[in-house]
Design an enzyme around this catalytic site. Structure first.
Site, PDB file in Angstrom:
ATOM      1  N   ASN A  10       0.861  -1.190   0.000  1.00 57.22           N
ATOM      2  CA  ASN A  10       0.000   0.000   0.000  1.00 57.22           C
ATOM      3  C   ASN A  10       0.895   1.237   0.000  1.00 57.22           C
ATOM      4  OD1 ASN A  10      -1.799   2.065   0.561  1.00 57.22           O
ATOM      5  ND2 ASN A  10      -2.201   1.411   2.666  1.00 57.22           N
ATOM      6  N   TRP A  11       0.962   1.919  -1.144  1.00 57.07           N
ATOM      7  CA  TRP A  11       1.874   3.061  -1.276  1.00 57.07           C
ATOM      8  C   TRP A  11       1.358   4.300  -0.546  1.00 57.07           C
ATOM      9  CZ3 TRP A  11       3.751   3.354  -7.097  1.00 57.07           C
ATOM     10  CH2 TRP A  11       4.317   2.138  -7.456  1.00 57.07           C
ATOM     11  N   LYS A  12       0.098   4.312  -0.199  1.00 59.58           N
ATOM     12  CA  LYS A  12      -0.522   5.498   0.435  1.00 59.58           C
ATOM     13  C   LYS A  12      -0.292   6.737  -0.435  1.00 59.58           C
ATOM     14  CE  LYS A  12       0.196   3.296   4.861  1.00 59.58           C
ATOM     15  NZ  LYS A  12       0.277   3.424   6.293  1.00 59.58           N
ATOM     16  N   HIS A  95      -9.201   0.928   5.109  1.00 61.16           N
ATOM     17  CA  HIS A  95      -7.903   1.128   5.773  1.00 61.16           C
ATOM     18  C   HIS A  95      -8.107   2.064   6.965  1.00 61.16           C
ATOM     19  CE1 HIS A  95      -3.797   2.341   6.587  1.00 61.16           C
ATOM     20  NE2 HIS A  95      -3.429   1.228   5.967  1.00 61.16           N
ATOM     21  N   GLU A  97      -6.541   4.479   8.033  1.00 61.61           N
ATOM     22  CA  GLU A  97      -6.367   5.919   7.751  1.00 61.61           C
ATOM     23  C   GLU A  97      -7.621   6.500   7.078  1.00 61.61           C
ATOM     24  OE1 GLU A  97      -2.652   5.446   5.695  1.00 61.61           O
ATOM     25  OE2 GLU A  97      -1.703   4.875   7.592  1.00 61.61           O
ATOM     26  N   GLU A 167      -5.053  -5.221  10.746  1.00 63.93           N
ATOM     27  CA  GLU A 167      -3.994  -4.233  10.938  1.00 63.93           C
ATOM     28  C   GLU A 167      -4.213  -3.491  12.255  1.00 63.93           C
ATOM     29  OE1 GLU A 167      -2.137  -2.949   7.049  1.00 63.93           O
ATOM     30  OE2 GLU A 167      -3.984  -1.822   7.158  1.00 63.93           O
ATOM     31  N   GLY A 173       2.902   1.845  10.769  1.00 66.34           N
ATOM     32  CA  GLY A 173       3.836   2.952  10.581  1.00 66.34           C
ATOM     33  C   GLY A 173       4.585   3.328  11.851  1.00 66.34           C
ATOM     34  N   SER A 212       3.900  -2.620  10.268  1.00 64.58           N
ATOM     35  CA  SER A 212       5.367  -2.660  10.394  1.00 64.58           C
ATOM     36  C   SER A 212       5.971  -4.012  10.011  1.00 64.58           C
ATOM     37  CB  SER A 212       5.789  -2.246  11.802  1.00 64.58           C
ATOM     38  OG  SER A 212       5.340  -0.925  12.081  1.00 64.58           O
ATOM     39  N   GLY A 233       2.985  -1.231   4.320  1.00 62.06           N
ATOM     40  CA  GLY A 233       3.004   0.203   4.051  1.00 62.06           C
ATOM     41  C   GLY A 233       4.417   0.661   3.755  1.00 62.06           C
ATOM     42  N   GLY A 234       5.119   1.146   4.780  1.00 57.88           N
ATOM     43  CA  GLY A 234       6.448   1.730   4.614  1.00 57.88           C
ATOM     44  C   GLY A 234       7.404   0.891   3.783  1.00 57.88           C
TER      45      GLY A 234
HETATM   46  C1  PEP Z   1      -0.500  -0.043   6.334  1.00 62.03           C
HETATM   47  O1  PEP Z   1      -0.694   1.139   6.344  1.00 62.03           O
HETATM   48  O2  PEP Z   1      -1.333  -0.788   5.794  1.00 62.03           O
HETATM   49  C2  PEP Z   1       0.700  -0.561   6.988  1.00 62.03           C
HETATM   50  C3  PEP Z   1       0.681  -1.798   7.402  1.00 62.03           C
HETATM   51  O3  PEP Z   1       1.758   0.298   7.148  1.00 62.03           O
HETATM   52  P1  PEP Z   1       3.223  -0.051   7.730  1.00 62.03           P
HETATM   53  O4  PEP Z   1       3.672  -1.316   7.052  1.00 62.03           O
HETATM   54  O5  PEP Z   1       4.068   1.132   7.363  1.00 62.03           O
HETATM   55  O6  PEP Z   1       3.060  -0.229   9.195  1.00 62.03           O
END
Ligand code: PEP
Length: 253
Positions: A10-12, A95, A97, A167, A173, A212, A233-234
């Site tokens: 997920n590039w956000k 998600h 966010e 999640e 994040g 993470s 994500g990251g």
């Molecule tokens: C996400 O936003 O779906 C996520 C899991 O982010 P991260 O891997 O950066 O924690």
């Protein structure tokens, strides 16, 4: 029951024409032709057309959200029909966010899930609790509510063509990952929740862990009984980090 692992990035709100080109090309080059797990990327809407030309047959792709509406006077929205026309196979819905910053309710998310499936897109339904909720012992209640609102709208059969991503918000994040046991506990709960509606569908539904995930913890997480890959994500923003996670999925596939 063997479910295929899925590693989804997920590039956000990150990306550019150059990054889309470089990242997807590097991921495609780094994946073996004979891999036995799925890989998907979720770039911002405006790069989907470009992504469709780069993914080849080794990478699935989709959008990070979708409108619950099909068409009409809804300024700024993107419909499932449009995503389908771009070649998307999947879409993220719910998600954390989107829930937190854009005030999407469980019902909004259920409507999006339904709209996506109506066009043949596979939704990845995201769910998860805040740290406060975990500390007050209501994780299962929160996750059950998030999933049950969707089941109530579309029925359990719809989960034959869907993915769930657990999640925990406190792990997104933050660099803090749920332990594999903590994650497995909630994943097993989610599967038992699905079993209450259908014993035959519950074992088929892939349940991803997100929060993470990195190359260094992916193997332990993905080897748990009810963890079927990750929503990343990251670490999905560089080919090096994303492929490190894919390598762990490869070892388990
Ligand atoms: C996400 O936003 O779906 C996520 C899991 O982010 P991260 O891997 O950066 O924690």
């Amino acid at each position: 029951m063997t479910r295929k692992l899925l590693v989804a990035g997920n590039w956000k709100l990150n990306g550019s024409i150059a990054m889309t080109n470089d990242l997807i090309s590097a991921i495609a080059n780094g994946l073996s032709n004979s891999k036995n797990f799925d890989v998907a990327v979720f770039p911002p809407f405006v790069y989907l057309s470009q992504a469709s030309k780069l993914v080849g047959d080794k990478i699935l792709f989709g959008a990070q959200t979708v409108s619950e509406y099909e068409k009409g006077a809804y300024t700024g929205e993107i419909s499932a029909v449009m995503l389908k026309e771009m070649g998307c196979q999947m879409v993220l819905v719910g998600h954390s966010e989107r829930r937190e910053y854009f005030k999407e309710s469980n019902q909004d998310i259920a409507n999006k899930f339904k709209a996506a499936q109506a066009q043949g897109l596979k939704p990845i339904l995201c769910c998860g609790e805040t740290l406060e909720q975990r500390n007050s012992g209501v994780t299962e209640q929160v996750v059950a509510e998030q999933i049950n609102v969707v089941i109530d709208l579309v029925g359990i059969d719809a989960f034959k063509n869907a993915v769930i991503a657990y999640e925990p918000i406190w792990a997104i994040g933050t660099g803090v990952t749920a332990s594999s046991e903590q994650a497995q506990e909630v994943h097993a709960f989610i599967r038992s929740l699905l079993s209450l509606k259908s014993d035959t569908i519950a074992p088929l539904v892939p349940i991803l862990y997100g929060g993470s995930v990195k190359g260094s913890n992916a193997q332990e997480l993905f080897s748990m009984q009810d963890i079927d890959g990750g929503l990343i994500g990251g670490a999905s923003l560089t080919a090096h980090d994303f492929l490190a996670i894919c390598q762990q999925a490869d070892k388990l596939s």
